[in-house]
Design a protein around this motif. Sequence first.
Motif, PDB file in Angstrom:
ATOM      1  N   SER A 236      -0.324  -6.573   8.715  1.00  0.00           N
ATOM      2  CA  SER A 236       0.866  -7.116   8.056  1.00  0.00           C
ATOM      3  C   SER A 236       0.486  -7.915   6.814  1.00  0.00           C
ATOM      4  O   SER A 236       1.151  -7.824   5.770  1.00  0.00           O
ATOM      5  CB  SER A 236       1.642  -7.994   9.041  1.00  0.00           C
ATOM      6  N   GLN A 237      -0.585  -8.680   6.919  1.00  0.00           N
ATOM      7  CA  GLN A 237      -1.047  -9.458   5.766  1.00  0.00           C
ATOM      8  C   GLN A 237      -1.493  -8.544   4.636  1.00  0.00           C
ATOM      9  O   GLN A 237      -1.198  -8.800   3.463  1.00  0.00           O
ATOM     10  CB  GLN A 237      -2.191 -10.379   6.187  1.00  0.00           C
ATOM     11  N   LEU A 238      -2.183  -7.466   4.979  1.00  0.00           N
ATOM     12  CA  LEU A 238      -2.639  -6.534   3.962  1.00  0.00           C
ATOM     13  C   LEU A 238      -1.460  -5.798   3.330  1.00  0.00           C
ATOM     14  O   LEU A 238      -1.451  -5.543   2.119  1.00  0.00           O
ATOM     15  CB  LEU A 238      -3.630  -5.541   4.563  1.00  0.00           C
ATOM     16  N   ALA A 239      -0.461  -5.479   4.123  1.00  0.00           N
ATOM     17  CA  ALA A 239       0.716  -4.777   3.609  1.00  0.00           C
ATOM     18  C   ALA A 239       1.484  -5.601   2.591  1.00  0.00           C
ATOM     19  O   ALA A 239       2.083  -5.057   1.658  1.00  0.00           O
ATOM     20  CB  ALA A 239       1.638  -4.380   4.756  1.00  0.00           C
TER      21      ALA A 239
ATOM     22  N   PRO B  80       0.798  -1.229   0.000  1.00  0.00           N
ATOM     23  CA  PRO B  80       0.000   0.000   0.000  1.00  0.00           C
ATOM     24  C   PRO B  80       0.830   1.278   0.000  1.00  0.00           C
ATOM     25  O   PRO B  80       0.330   2.337  -0.397  1.00  0.00           O
ATOM     26  CB  PRO B  80      -0.828  -0.115   1.288  1.00  0.00           C
ATOM     27  N   PHE B  81       2.092   1.193   0.448  1.00  0.00           N
ATOM     28  CA  PHE B  81       2.911   2.403   0.522  1.00  0.00           C
ATOM     29  C   PHE B  81       3.291   2.916  -0.862  1.00  0.00           C
ATOM     30  O   PHE B  81       3.811   4.024  -1.001  1.00  0.00           O
ATOM     31  CB  PHE B  81       4.166   2.159   1.358  1.00  0.00           C
ATOM     32  N   ALA B  82       2.976   2.148  -1.881  1.00  0.00           N
ATOM     33  CA  ALA B  82       3.204   2.621  -3.243  1.00  0.00           C
ATOM     34  C   ALA B  82       2.491   3.943  -3.490  1.00  0.00           C
ATOM     35  O   ALA B  82       2.972   4.793  -4.253  1.00  0.00           O
ATOM     36  CB  ALA B  82       2.731   1.578  -4.248  1.00  0.00           C
ATOM     37  N   GLY B  83       1.339   4.134  -2.836  1.00  0.00           N
ATOM     38  CA  GLY B  83       0.584   5.369  -3.010  1.00  0.00           C
ATOM     39  C   GLY B  83       1.327   6.592  -2.507  1.00  0.00           C
ATOM     40  O   GLY B  83       1.233   7.673  -3.097  1.00  0.00           O
ATOM     41  N   VAL B  84       2.069   6.453  -1.428  1.00  0.00           N
ATOM     42  CA  VAL B  84       2.841   7.569  -0.890  1.00  0.00           C
ATOM     43  C   VAL B  84       4.029   7.858  -1.794  1.00  0.00           C
ATOM     44  O   VAL B  84       4.321   9.018  -2.121  1.00  0.00           O
ATOM     45  CB  VAL B  84       3.314   7.253   0.537  1.00  0.00           C
ATOM     46  N   ILE B  85       4.719   6.801  -2.208  1.00  0.00           N
ATOM     47  CA  ILE B  85       5.844   6.968  -3.116  1.00  0.00           C
ATOM     48  C   ILE B  85       5.372   7.659  -4.399  1.00  0.00           C
ATOM     49  O   ILE B  85       5.996   8.605  -4.890  1.00  0.00           O
ATOM     50  CB  ILE B  85       6.464   5.597  -3.469  1.00  0.00           C
ATOM     51  N   ALA B  86       4.265   7.178  -4.940  1.00  0.00           N
ATOM     52  CA  ALA B  86       3.764   7.677  -6.214  1.00  0.00           C
ATOM     53  C   ALA B  86       3.436   9.159  -6.171  1.00  0.00           C
ATOM     54  O   ALA B  86       3.587   9.866  -7.175  1.00  0.00           O
ATOM     55  CB  ALA B  86       2.526   6.890  -6.629  1.00  0.00           C
ATOM     56  N   GLN B  87       3.000   9.664  -5.025  1.00  0.00           N
ATOM     57  CA  GLN B  87       2.534  11.044  -4.942  1.00  0.00           C
ATOM     58  C   GLN B  87       3.585  12.026  -4.457  1.00  0.00           C
ATOM     59  O   GLN B  87       3.281  13.191  -4.185  1.00  0.00           O
ATOM     60  CB  GLN B  87       1.291  11.112  -4.052  1.00  0.00           C
ATOM     61  N   THR B  88       4.822  11.588  -4.370  1.00  0.00           N
ATOM     62  CA  THR B  88       5.917  12.487  -4.020  1.00  0.00           C
ATOM     63  C   THR B  88       6.214  13.408  -5.199  1.00  0.00           C
ATOM     64  O   THR B  88       6.422  12.930  -6.318  1.00  0.00           O
ATOM     65  CB  THR B  88       7.184  11.683  -3.676  1.00  0.00           C
ATOM     66  N   PRO B  89       6.225  14.729  -5.009  1.00  0.00           N
ATOM     67  CA  PRO B  89       6.514  15.632  -6.130  1.00  0.00           C
ATOM     68  C   PRO B  89       7.961  15.480  -6.595  1.00  0.00           C
ATOM     69  O   PRO B  89       8.879  15.368  -5.773  1.00  0.00           O
ATOM     70  CB  PRO B  89       6.255  17.023  -5.547  1.00  0.00           C
ATOM     71  N   MET B  90       8.158  15.475  -7.914  1.00  0.00           N
ATOM     72  CA  MET B  90       9.487  15.278  -8.484  1.00  0.00           C
ATOM     73  C   MET B  90      10.213  16.614  -8.678  1.00  0.00           C
ATOM     74  O   MET B  90       9.604  17.623  -9.059  1.00  0.00           O
ATOM     75  CB  MET B  90       9.374  14.543  -9.814  1.00  0.00           C
TER      76      MET B  90
ATOM     77  N   PRO C 291      -7.758   1.722   2.313  1.00  0.00           N
ATOM     78  CA  PRO C 291      -8.151   1.093   3.569  1.00  0.00           C
ATOM     79  C   PRO C 291      -6.948   0.760   4.448  1.00  0.00           C
ATOM     80  O   PRO C 291      -7.015   0.943   5.668  1.00  0.00           O
ATOM     81  CB  PRO C 291      -8.879  -0.178   3.116  1.00  0.00           C
ATOM     82  N   TYR C 292      -5.868   0.296   3.848  1.00  0.00           N
ATOM     83  CA  TYR C 292      -4.696  -0.040   4.656  1.00  0.00           C
ATOM     84  C   TYR C 292      -4.194   1.183   5.423  1.00  0.00           C
ATOM     85  O   TYR C 292      -3.966   1.115   6.633  1.00  0.00           O
ATOM     86  CB  TYR C 292      -3.563  -0.595   3.790  1.00  0.00           C
ATOM     87  N   THR C 293      -4.002   2.281   4.716  1.00  0.00           N
ATOM     88  CA  THR C 293      -3.469   3.480   5.373  1.00  0.00           C
ATOM     89  C   THR C 293      -4.399   3.953   6.482  1.00  0.00           C
ATOM     90  O   THR C 293      -3.949   4.300   7.582  1.00  0.00           O
ATOM     91  CB  THR C 293      -3.254   4.598   4.349  1.00  0.00           C
ATOM     92  N   ASP C 294      -5.698   3.954   6.205  1.00  0.00           N
ATOM     93  CA  ASP C 294      -6.657   4.401   7.218  1.00  0.00           C
ATOM     94  C   ASP C 294      -6.616   3.506   8.461  1.00  0.00           C
ATOM     95  O   ASP C 294      -6.549   3.996   9.591  1.00  0.00           O
ATOM     96  CB  ASP C 294      -8.070   4.407   6.638  1.00  0.00           C
ATOM     97  N   PHE C 295      -6.652   2.197   8.255  1.00  0.00           N
ATOM     98  CA  PHE C 295      -6.637   1.272   9.389  1.00  0.00           C
ATOM     99  C   PHE C 295      -5.281   1.269  10.084  1.00  0.00           C
ATOM    100  O   PHE C 295      -5.206   1.210  11.316  1.00  0.00           O
ATOM    101  CB  PHE C 295      -6.981  -0.149   8.922  1.00  0.00           C
ATOM    102  N   ASN C 296      -4.213   1.316   9.317  1.00  0.00           N
ATOM    103  CA  ASN C 296      -2.879   1.274   9.910  1.00  0.00           C
ATOM    104  C   ASN C 296      -2.645   2.477  10.812  1.00  0.00           C
ATOM    105  O   ASN C 296      -2.128   2.345  11.928  1.00  0.00           O
ATOM    106  CB  ASN C 296      -1.821   1.226   8.807  1.00  0.00           C
TER     107      ASN C 296
END
Length: 558
Positions: A483-486, A169-179, A446-451
Motif C-alpha cells: 500500500s505504501q509503494l502504491a 504504479p498502475f500508470a504503467g498499465v494505463i499507459a500501455q493500453t492500445p488506443m 517491482p510493485y506489480t511483481d510483488f503485488n
Amino acid sequence: MRARSYRKSAVVCTVAMLTAVGASSCAGTGSGTAAGGSTGSGATTLTIQGDAGNPALVENFNPMQPSSAMHGVNLIYEPLEIVSPIDGTFTPFLASGYKFTDSKTLVFTIRQGVKWSDGKPFAASDVVFTFNLLKKFPALDGNGVWQHMSAISASGNDVTITFKTPNVPFAGVIAQTPMLPEHVWSSVADPVKFTNTKPIGTGPYTLGTFAPTQYALKKNPGYWQADKIVPSQVLFPAQASNQNTNQLDVSSGKFDWAYNFLPNVKTTYVARDPQHNIYWFPPGGTIGLYLNLTKAPYNDVNFRTGISLSLNRPTIANKAVNGYLGEASMSGLILPNLNKWLDPSLSDQGLVKQDAAAATAAFAKAGFTKQGGKLVGKDGKQASMSIVMPNNFSDWVAAATEVTNELKAIGINATTDLPQYAQYSTQIQSGSFNAAMGGFGGTGSPYTDFNNALNSSFAAPVGTATANNFERFKSPAVDKSLSQLASATDPAAQQAATSQLQQAMFTQTPVVLLYYGGSWGLFSTKAFTGWPSAADPYTLPANYNNSLLTVLTHLKKS
C-alpha cells in the motif's frame, strides 16, 4: 517447448507456452524471398517469427483481444507510452508525457499532429472513448483498468484519470493500453466479437494482405515518426505446429527476428552465418517453486527456509536453461535488470547458496529430523512433496527433476506431476497442489511483481480460483508495504517500501525463487541493425508485445 519466463500480471500473460514460427511461404505484397529480402527499388522486408494457428492463422486484429489478435497488431495500434519490461522506464508514444497531481490523479498530455491511418486526426477524445469502451464492455478490459479507475475526462490536450485508491504504479498499465479511433469503433455493434479485419491505427504499419499461411504489414506513410521506420514491409509467416520444425526454420535463416530457445545456440544458429547471426538471451522473468502455504508443513517458514537452503540453484539453472542464465536472487528482483531497486543490506544480492547443515537446522526448527536418511516429522512420517508443472514446459521439467533429486538427498520424498497445461492451470489457481513450478515477475515494475505474488487480496480460499498469489501468502506487514509503494510518488519512499518487500521475500520465503528464465532473441544483421542487446538493452527481444513497436523504431538498414 520452453515456457515463457514470466507470469500473469496486468501487462503480461500467465506462464504462456512458447511456440515458435514455422513456414515462410509468402502471401505478402512482395516476394520476400529471404530474410530482409528486397521487394523493390529501395524497399526492404522484415520477416518476423510470429503467430500461431490451429492449423492456420485466423484473421483478427482486435487489439483488445490479446488471446486471438495477431502479433502484428502491436505495430498498428499504439499506446500512450511503453514501459520497459527490463527496468520500468517509460517511453512516450501517443502521449508526450504524464504526471501525478496526487497519488490518485494521473494526467497524460496527448501528442499533437498524430493522424489515424485513414487521415483523421488523433485526439484526446479518442483516449477517453477507448477507456469508456472498456468500461461499457468489461470483456475487453483484460487488464482490469476499471477495477482501479473511477473516472476519465479530457480538457484540451490533457486526459485526467482518477483512481479509486492511490495506485501510482498502475500508470504503467494505463499507459500501455492500445488506443482506438472513436470515429471507427463508435459504430461497432459488438466490439467484443469484432475481428477488425480492416484495422485503422496510428502505428507505423497498416495491414497489407492476409492469408492463412502468412500476413503482411505495409509501412504507414503518414506515421507521425515515419523517419524512424526502415522496413517498408513486415511479414509474419504462420508457425509450424512442431517445435523441431520451428527450430530448424530459425536455424536455416528464414527470419530476420526470431524468438525461440535453441540448444547450443552458438553452434545451431550463430555458426550458420557468423557474420550476421547474433543472439541475446537476457532474463525476462524468474522461475520459482510455489509451495501451498495453506498446507503443513509448507505453512511453516522454517520448513520453507530448509527447502530453499537445500537447493543448488546454479546447477538447477544449468539443467533448465543450458547455462544461458543463472540463479535467481531471493530479493524478488530480476537482476541486473532492476539493480537500481536492490536493497544494499541484503547479503550477496539476495543469492541463497546451498547449505545442507543450515537446511537441516531450519528443518529441525520446523519439527523435522533426519532418521535413516529420511526427513521425518514429529508424527514419524517422512516429509513428501509433489511438484506439478505442464508436461511440455521442458525447462521447468528439467529444473523440477533436479529439484526433486536434491530434495531426495536431504531426505524428502519428492516427485513430479506432469499434467497438460489446462489441468496445471486449474490446480495452481484453485490451490489444489502441494508444490508447483511457476513464473514470478517480469513486468519491469517491482510493485506489480510483488503485488501479484504477495498481496493477500489474491489469497482466495482453496477451491476458489485466483489469478495471482497462487501460494496464498498472507502478511499484514507486506500488505502495508504494498500500500505504501502504491501511494508513493517520492523516490525515497518508493525505495523504502521496495526494500521492505525484498526483505519479506528473503526472510519469509513465500516463493522459492530458483533461476532466471530467458527472453530468447535471435537476430540477423544481414538487412537490419539496431537490435536490442546487452550493450543496448532498450527492451527485451520478445516479438509478441509492445517490444515489437519499440524495436521497429530502433532498427537501421545494414
